[in-house]
Design a protein around this motif. Structure first.
Motif, mmCIF file in Angstrom:
data_model
loop_
_atom_site.group_PDB
_atom_site.id
_atom_site.type_symbol
_atom_site.label_atom_id
_atom_site.label_comp_id
_atom_site.label_asym_id
_atom_site.label_seq_id
_atom_site.Cartn_x
_atom_site.Cartn_y
_atom_site.Cartn_z
ATOM 1 N N VAL A 40 -14.359 -3.131 -13.920
ATOM 2 C CA VAL A 40 -14.038 -2.598 -12.591
ATOM 3 C C VAL A 40 -12.602 -2.986 -12.285
ATOM 4 C CG1 VAL A 40 -14.543 -2.666 -10.109
ATOM 5 C CG2 VAL A 40 -16.424 -2.765 -11.771
ATOM 6 N N VAL A 41 -11.817 -1.993 -11.841
ATOM 7 C CA VAL A 41 -10.433 -2.279 -11.458
ATOM 8 C C VAL A 41 -10.237 -1.982 -9.972
ATOM 9 C CG1 VAL A 41 -9.455 -1.821 -13.744
ATOM 10 C CG2 VAL A 41 -9.607 0.060 -12.085
ATOM 11 N N ARG A 42 -9.306 -2.727 -9.375
ATOM 12 C CA ARG A 42 -8.892 -2.446 -7.995
ATOM 13 C C ARG A 42 -7.504 -1.824 -8.052
ATOM 14 N NH1 ARG A 42 -6.065 -5.477 -5.385
ATOM 15 N NH2 ARG A 42 -6.727 -7.363 -6.413
ATOM 16 N N ASN A 43 -7.387 -0.612 -7.517
ATOM 17 C CA ASN A 43 -6.100 0.097 -7.583
ATOM 18 C C ASN A 43 -5.057 -0.582 -6.702
ATOM 19 O OD1 ASN A 43 -6.828 2.136 -9.404
ATOM 20 N ND2 ASN A 43 -7.836 3.320 -7.786
ATOM 21 N N ILE A 44 -3.849 -0.707 -7.253
ATOM 22 C CA ILE A 44 -2.725 -1.306 -6.518
ATOM 23 C C ILE A 44 -1.750 -0.205 -6.108
ATOM 24 C CG2 ILE A 44 -0.801 -2.930 -6.656
ATOM 25 C CD1 ILE A 44 -2.398 -4.347 -8.940
ATOM 26 N N TRP A 45 -1.361 0.624 -7.061
ATOM 27 C CA TRP A 45 -0.439 1.745 -6.837
ATOM 28 C C TRP A 45 -1.104 3.029 -7.309
ATOM 29 C CZ3 TRP A 45 4.051 1.299 -4.241
ATOM 30 C CH2 TRP A 45 4.685 0.050 -4.193
ATOM 31 N N LEU A 46 -0.924 4.081 -6.533
ATOM 32 C CA LEU A 46 -1.417 5.416 -6.917
ATOM 33 C C LEU A 46 -0.209 6.339 -7.070
ATOM 34 C CD1 LEU A 46 -3.584 7.756 -7.086
ATOM 35 C CD2 LEU A 46 -3.425 7.876 -4.582
ATOM 36 N N SER A 47 -0.242 7.144 -8.113
ATOM 37 C CA SER A 47 0.788 8.165 -8.316
ATOM 38 C C SER A 47 0.299 9.475 -7.715
ATOM 39 C CB SER A 47 1.004 8.336 -9.830
ATOM 40 O OG SER A 47 1.910 9.369 -10.089
ATOM 41 N N VAL A 48 1.132 10.133 -6.905
ATOM 42 C CA VAL A 48 0.789 11.507 -6.509
ATOM 43 C C VAL A 48 1.806 12.448 -7.147
ATOM 44 C CG1 VAL A 48 -0.587 11.130 -4.426
ATOM 45 C CG2 VAL A 48 1.878 11.176 -4.251
ATOM 46 N N ASP A 49 1.294 13.508 -7.752
ATOM 47 C CA ASP A 49 2.102 14.359 -8.623
ATOM 48 C C ASP A 49 1.842 15.835 -8.353
ATOM 49 O OD1 ASP A 49 3.097 12.365 -10.957
ATOM 50 O OD2 ASP A 49 1.081 11.812 -10.331
ATOM 51 N N PRO A 50 2.861 16.668 -8.656
ATOM 52 C CA PRO A 50 2.674 18.112 -8.482
ATOM 53 C C PRO A 50 1.479 18.688 -9.247
ATOM 54 C CG PRO A 50 4.995 17.612 -8.849
ATOM 55 C CD PRO A 50 4.238 16.324 -9.055
ATOM 56 N N SER A 308 9.652 6.894 -3.302
ATOM 57 C CA SER A 308 9.187 7.050 -1.926
ATOM 58 C C SER A 308 7.814 6.398 -1.887
ATOM 59 C CB SER A 308 9.069 8.522 -1.550
ATOM 60 O OG SER A 308 10.343 9.107 -1.459
ATOM 61 N N VAL A 309 7.659 5.423 -0.994
ATOM 62 C CA VAL A 309 6.415 4.653 -0.958
ATOM 63 C C VAL A 309 5.629 4.985 0.317
ATOM 64 C CG1 VAL A 309 5.390 2.336 -0.921
ATOM 65 C CG2 VAL A 309 7.456 2.776 -2.284
ATOM 66 N N ALA A 310 4.415 5.481 0.148
ATOM 67 C CA ALA A 310 3.509 5.677 1.286
ATOM 68 C C ALA A 310 2.606 4.453 1.342
ATOM 69 C CB ALA A 310 2.692 6.940 1.096
ATOM 70 N N LYS A 311 2.420 3.897 2.535
ATOM 71 C CA LYS A 311 1.691 2.628 2.625
ATOM 72 C C LYS A 311 0.242 2.861 3.043
ATOM 73 C CE LYS A 311 5.690 -0.291 3.301
ATOM 74 N NZ LYS A 311 6.803 0.568 3.662
ATOM 75 N N GLY A 312 -0.674 2.598 2.134
ATOM 76 C CA GLY A 312 -2.101 2.685 2.440
ATOM 77 C C GLY A 312 -2.768 3.896 1.804
ATOM 78 N N LEU A 313 -3.971 3.677 1.270
ATOM 79 C CA LEU A 313 -4.733 4.760 0.636
ATOM 80 C C LEU A 313 -4.916 5.950 1.578
ATOM 81 C CD1 LEU A 313 -6.535 5.751 -1.761
ATOM 82 C CD2 LEU A 313 -8.457 4.626 -0.626
ATOM 83 N N GLU A 314 -5.043 5.641 2.885
ATOM 84 C CA GLU A 314 -5.270 6.719 3.855
ATOM 85 C C GLU A 314 -4.109 7.709 3.891
ATOM 86 O OE1 GLU A 314 -5.190 3.505 4.366
ATOM 87 O OE2 GLU A 314 -3.637 3.041 5.836
ATOM 88 N N LYS A 315 -2.949 7.300 3.361
ATOM 89 C CA LYS A 315 -1.766 8.177 3.386
ATOM 90 C C LYS A 315 -1.680 9.100 2.163
ATOM 91 C CE LYS A 315 0.374 6.920 7.153
ATOM 92 N NZ LYS A 315 0.627 5.533 7.330
ATOM 93 N N ALA A 316 -2.634 9.012 1.236
ATOM 94 C CA ALA A 316 -2.503 9.765 -0.030
ATOM 95 C C ALA A 316 -2.369 11.277 0.179
ATOM 96 C CB ALA A 316 -3.665 9.434 -0.969
#
Ligand SMILES: NC(=O)c1ccc[n+]([C@@H]2O[C@H](COP(=O)([O-])OP(=O)(O)OC[C@H]3O[C@@H](n4cnc5c(N)ncnc54)[C@H](OP(=O)(O)O)[C@@H]3O)[C@@H](O)[C@H]2O)c1
Length: 340
Positions: A40-50, A308-316
């Motif tokens: 089980v991993v806990r996500n730290i950074w998420l990439s959002v991509d085209p 560009s850093v969005a802060k928080g999973l809710e911002k994905a």
């Protein structure tokens, strides 16, 4: 200990055109537990991509869509919080496909496809300059663009994750690099920070084709295609016989119902142009070497990056829509949690 909660973004509905707040839905469940062979991993950074736009669509694509009701896919940097696997131990930080959520359960096949993060650089770099976008620039330009000294290289979405690396690698190979990007801030970044020779603001130019001709008086040897649409229309007439035009993507068309693929435009020119669509996964076996080289260049100061850093999973979702509308500068990432 209190039960850990997994927040996760589900695909709620495939959008017509630009995704909206209704495209995704936030749900919660107890965090997963590791069975035999699992971690089980806990996500730290998420990439959002085209590319994610194609995953929320029924349109034929090189990868299957995410089913409505499923967790949205995405690359992450994540820390192992439970392990029943010989591959990774608790505490290790890896690059994986952790998705738009707090926690992710990874079986043996997903662990095999993951790798340890590059500790020489900030963790988020493994999703950007030394990660998938950096490798896309590296292979797309070096293998298909085949840059050599004196070439005029034009790259679109120039201030973005892929484009910024393409231009800088082009400079390392002695190319004259002309970027095309949206807005004065992005164009300034390309010339002042990334070292491009020129950058045209396609949103402000009254006649992009004429300005490009001025910026590329001898024509274009390499066009690294990221956007398609009107930008490509302006670039295409300047492509020389013998030029190369790697088609990396065509983001201007991703929300269009009747899309115009770049290869149609390029093939219709009737010139001798080496051009094809490529996927970074074509060079999967060489990926570790590319990542090492990109990392070395960053450490040596030869390659730089912006995020560009969005802060928080809710911002994905907001961050993702930002990428499709040009709000991001450099690589767009979402900070989900801190490292422990
Ligand atoms: N083939 C592969 O394996 C592969 C892998 C990764 C990425 N890609 C492709 O590479 C391209 C760049 O990806 P990235 O991750 O580096 O994203 P990015 O450039 O960091 O972000 C996307 C940028 O596209 C530009 N854009 C959005 N809508 C546009 C429009 N209508 N016309 C012109 N430009 C528009 C925006 O910049 P402006 O403000 O400058 O408009 C936006 O910031 C995309 O086409 C993506 O699909 C392909």
């Amino acid at each position: 200990m209190a039960e850990q909660i997994n927040r996760k973004w589900l695909v709620a509905a495939y959008p017509d055109g630009m995704p909206t707040a209704e495209t995704f839905e936030l749900a919660e469940e107890p965090a997963p537990t590791a069975g035999p062979g699992e971690i089980v991993v806990r996500n730290i950074w998420l990439s959002v991509d085209p590319y994610m736009r194609a995953r929320i669509s029924d349109r034929a694509s090189y990868a299957a869509p995410v089913a409505v009701g499923d967790v949205m896919v995405g690359g992450t940097v994540a820390q192992v919080v439970a392990s029943n696997s010989h591959l990774y131990s608790v505490g290790e930080v890896i690059v994986t496909q952790g998705g738009w959520q707090d926690y992710c359960l990874l079986g043996p096949a997903q662990q095999d496809a993951s790798y340890r993060v590059d500790r020489a650089l900030p963790l988020s770099c493994s999703l950007g300059v030394t990660g998938m976008p950096g490798a896309t620039a590296y292979f797309g330009l070096l293998r298909l663009g085949k840059p050599s000294a004196g070439d005029t290289l034009v790259v679109s979405a120039a201030a973005g994750a892929v484009g910024s690396v393409v231009g800088q690698i082009g400079k390392m190979h002695g190319c004259r690099v002309v970027g095309i990007a949206g807005g004065p801030e992005k164009c300034g970044l390309c010339t002042d920070t990334f070292g491009f020779d020129a950058c045209l603001d396609y949103k402000a130019e009254e006649d992009l084709a004429a300005s490009l001709q001025q910026a590329c008086p001898d024509g274009i040897d390499i066009y690294f295609e990221n956007v398609g649409g009107p930008v490509l229309e302006a670039v295409a007439p300047l492509l020389k016989d013998g030029s190369r035009a790697p088609i990396c993507g065509f983001i201007s068309q991703y929300n269009e119902l009747a899309l115009q693929p770049p290869w149609d435009v390029i093939n219709s020119l009737g010139k001798r142009i080496e051009s094809r669509f490529f996927l970074v996964s074509e060079w999967l076996g060489e990926m570790p070497k590319a990542r090492r080289e990109l990392s070395t260049w960053v450490q040596e100061g030869k390659l730089t990056y912006r995020e560009s850093v969005a802060k928080g999973l809710e911002k994905a979702p907001e961050a993702f829509i930002g990428v499709l509308t040009g709000r991001n500068i450099g690589k767009q990432v979402v900070r989900i949690s801190a490292t422990h």
